[in-house]
Design a protein around this motif. Sequence first.
Motif, PDB file in Angstrom:
ATOM      1  N   PRO B 311      -9.779 -42.546 -11.241  1.00 33.46           N
ATOM      2  CA  PRO B 311     -10.461 -41.414 -11.624  1.00 33.46           C
ATOM      3  C   PRO B 311      -9.715 -40.587 -12.628  1.00 33.46           C
ATOM      4  O   PRO B 311      -8.321 -40.997 -12.963  1.00 33.46           O
ATOM      5  CB  PRO B 311     -10.468 -40.472 -10.328  1.00 33.46           C
ATOM      6  CG  PRO B 311      -9.223 -40.987  -9.692  1.00 33.46           C
ATOM      7  CD  PRO B 311      -8.900 -42.402 -10.142  1.00 33.46           C
ATOM      8  N   ARG B 352     -10.746 -41.892  -5.807  1.00 28.04           N
ATOM      9  CA  ARG B 352     -10.781 -40.393  -5.925  1.00 28.04           C
ATOM     10  C   ARG B 352      -9.533 -39.643  -5.606  1.00 28.04           C
ATOM     11  O   ARG B 352      -8.954 -39.965  -4.279  1.00 28.04           O
ATOM     12  CB  ARG B 352     -12.191 -39.948  -5.468  1.00 28.04           C
ATOM     13  CG  ARG B 352     -12.577 -38.707  -6.173  1.00 28.04           C
ATOM     14  CD  ARG B 352     -13.916 -38.214  -5.327  1.00 28.04           C
ATOM     15  NE  ARG B 352     -13.540 -37.569  -3.932  1.00 28.04           N
ATOM     16  CZ  ARG B 352     -13.296 -36.469  -3.821  1.00 28.04           C
ATOM     17  NH1 ARG B 352     -13.094 -35.580  -5.024  1.00 28.04           N
ATOM     18  NH2 ARG B 352     -12.968 -35.861  -2.738  1.00 28.04           N
ATOM     19  N   GLU B 648     -15.993 -31.481  -9.274  1.00 29.91           N
ATOM     20  CA  GLU B 648     -15.109 -32.321  -8.577  1.00 29.91           C
ATOM     21  C   GLU B 648     -14.749 -31.430  -7.284  1.00 29.91           C
ATOM     22  O   GLU B 648     -14.933 -30.173  -7.362  1.00 29.91           O
ATOM     23  CB  GLU B 648     -13.762 -32.580  -9.453  1.00 29.91           C
ATOM     24  CG  GLU B 648     -12.532 -33.457  -8.872  1.00 29.91           C
ATOM     25  CD  GLU B 648     -13.218 -34.925  -8.421  1.00 29.91           C
ATOM     26  OE1 GLU B 648     -13.456 -35.002  -7.157  1.00 29.91           O
ATOM     27  OE2 GLU B 648     -13.338 -35.702  -9.385  1.00 29.91           O
TER      28      GLU B 648
END
Lengths: 276, 723
Positions: B311, B352, B648
């Motif tokens: 990410p 992530r 996010e």
Amino acid sequence: MDAESLLLSLELASGSGQGLSPDRRATLLTSLTLVKRDYRFDRVLFWGRILGLVADYYIAQGLSEDQLAPRKTLYSLNCMEWSLLPPATEEMATQTSVVKGRFMGDPSHEYEHTEVQKVNEGEKVFEEEVVVQIKEETRLVSVIDQIDKAVAIVPRGALFKTPFGSINVNRTFEGLSLSEAKKLSSYFHFKEPVELKNKTLLEKADMDPSLDFMDSLEHDIPKGSWSIQMERGNALVVLRSLLWPGLTFYHAPRTKNYGYIYVGTGEKNTDLPFML
Amino acid sequence: MEDSTTLKQEKENQELEEAGQPWEEMVTASSQDPESGLSEPPEVEQGPEAGPQTRSSPPGIPQSGASTPVDDLTGPGASTPPSPPQEPSSSPSPLALARQDFMAPWQSNKTTSVISEAGTPPSDHLEQPSDKGESTSHQTCQSEGNTFQLSQQTKCHLYGPRDVSYNNSKEKELRFDISQEKDSNSNYDLDQPESGASEMAPNMLEIAIQNAKAYLLKASSKSGLNLYDHLSEMLTKVLDMRPENPVDIIENISQDVKMAHFSKKLDTLQNENEMLPTYETAEKQKALFLQGNLEGTDQELEDEITEHALPNVMESAFYFEQAGVGLGTDETYRIFLALKQLTDTHPIQKCRFWGKILGLEMNYIVAEVEFREGEDEEEVEEEDVPEERDNGGSEADEADEDELPRSFYKAPQAIPKEESRTGANKYVYFVCNEPGRTWVKLPAVTPAQIVIARKIKKFFTGRLDTPIVSYPPFPGNESNYLRAQIARISAGTHVSPLGFYHFGEEEGEEEEEIEGGRDSFEENPDFEGIQVTDLVESLSNWVHHVQHILPQGRCNWFNPIQKSEEEEEEEEEEDEEKEDEKGEEPDYAEQEVGPPLLTPISEDLEIQNTPPWTTRLSSNLIPQYAIAVLRSNLWPGAYAFSNGKKFENFYIGWGHKYSPDSYTPPVPPPAYQEYPSGPEITEMDDPSVEEEQAFRAAQEATVNPTEENEETEEDEDEEDDYD
């Protein structure tokens, strides 16, 4: 944390995720300088922020020459316009202790609290429900005072007592050594001592009167109300209060950089014994 | 000997002045004799001076030596009563001047006697008092001191004659040593009356002086010098050179002395390298930074995948910084590198940065990953444990065929955990304490762990193998608890702007699919973006994209058909939905339903007047470039941002849920009722004689014909009775 070294301090305290956005930082750097000028403070501390549901309170404190003298507390919602808070009293603390839950973010918000009071009318005793209005500003004052008294801390040696009795910033303070930095006894409560008078002569024997004039952390109740961690490979020591979650104290050993910041909801963690 | 007699007289005068105790003096003098009397007669008189001291502490003289030199140096500054030796030089008393004459020859004797001793370096003399050893030097000191007690004030004037008698530098040095000792001893004698007067009180002053001296003697960690030596050298230099206005050039003198001082570099046997933890960490983190270079060019395909998997942590960190949350820049970057390391070493499809959970001793950095298809690693572990226990119980049931009743209690049926890639186990979580340390994969979460985790509130320690000691016993250690909290936080706080995800068309193949809602989604390629102001103003523009966890502890309903008696009893969660259904029939438990996927967060329940979410704009000053910031009030520390297109989620905090009330431990389970007193519990009274007789009569009445039988029966009865 000192308003003058705000950026470095924020960087150091960032391990707990408690930062400020760039625009807030810039605003604070500007406005706290003005606060210092206008209120004739010797030193301005950025105390932290209390998260409200609608808005956050940004809190700053002004110190006079004598570091332990009563401090003046200011709050702001937008970091630019600061308002002085009245000094906290015992009465306020008892009054606001009934309020639970989160802050709203509106100083004029009033909490309602119903109390059952006994009213004497002649010979009869009535129980009457009285609605007490508590302003959020009062609660803010009281909470800040409680946090200050419970968990505001400085490393040992950062302040010293002059022969005249006032407490000054120690210019020769070079930071704690590594071994000291890991011990709770090297940190003091940033307030007038309470426990010190109760110490025995034996305990006082090793103390340096010019440095050991405040209560140390090691006897805090409950035991284990501090989490002490070395971060960045011993380059930074971070103390987190578990009693008031949100208070972070940082100190880079062997440097003068130390300070504390509170970012949290302004609620005491009464569940601590269950959580350890 | 003329000297000695005159000295005696002087001494006597002094004693009178000093008001020493005569009787004690006599006693101690006799005890002193063997030591000092041999050297010269005046010692007999001198002894008493040291008397009180020696009595109080046997190695008294060295000790006094230890205390007094400090006085020399600190005296002027600390304003101690005895006049320091420097003073007389400025204003010599007439008496001292008078004495000077006869002191000079005598002094030469003394110094020569000492020279034999004086081979030891200066520092030895200084340290010697603390050693309390070496009777020889001790003696010389003492004798020197005693002689000089008389002429303390003249000491400085003695330099003149001595300079004459000793020309070479070595002797000078020696002389200095001697004079130093003299200083100390003479000074000690000055102190004496005072210490004698305060004999009753603990010798606080002395202790303080010793502490001060110890401090001055502490060698500097850099140069190896100590202030004590330095000051004494400086004073020697001043006294030797006799400059005009010495106070004005004292800094220069100090510098000169320091420059003149050279020290041999000593060889130590082995260089011991310090291994500070700082270096260890740096060494470990070095690997993070090196990795990019180490990667060969032959792994281009690999790189492609990992690039996709990794990410853009820095970008989201930038946005979170606008929102006022997040870690520092450098720590974020280290985590970024650590994530890169993770994706390089594992077959990861998607990764992530989940967040950071604070602990008491160490913190956890959590990464959320999805493995590539078919590359999930070993999954068959301890999941069979509860079932095995059940099986064991049933086997035992079958094996024993006694009539004795066995326990009817059966543990509530263990609800199986969800398969990997579904439900609460959709993602795999890796944690590490610090970027650079090894990533540890957390085990899959089981429903029981989630259910129990909802009832307890514990701090994380930072060590994954810590046992969790809690009232409803937690099945697992801290790694399981951490995993359960991560599952709960993800389910509660992972949100996305409306429209970013949509249900895919081909998702029917999921075997766990249930009619209520679909459990998978995909990115909407046609997502247009949402106005930031809309995101701030309306919570209905944010949707959950992680499945809700049912009170059962699973995301997808598992029907515990066989014996699901009251397992929902334990499901009075404070969680967002209140399921009030109870499966009353033993064979059928009503399905628990939670909000389906992609439900707007405006439908989240509020807790006691606390709205579950707070939104705001990151900057009021420049609203056109601001981003929407979402803060969870249910899970303090959970944040989300969106700039309309991107979003996010991030969590940083202690991993606990917020509640306005303080934590209440769950009530103990109800005590099991005993059997109700019924016909199968109670018994009748014993049959009475009347009843038996009536019974017999009835039998006789019915069965007349067989009397023999009856008789036998009677016999039997009687036998029974006898028994």
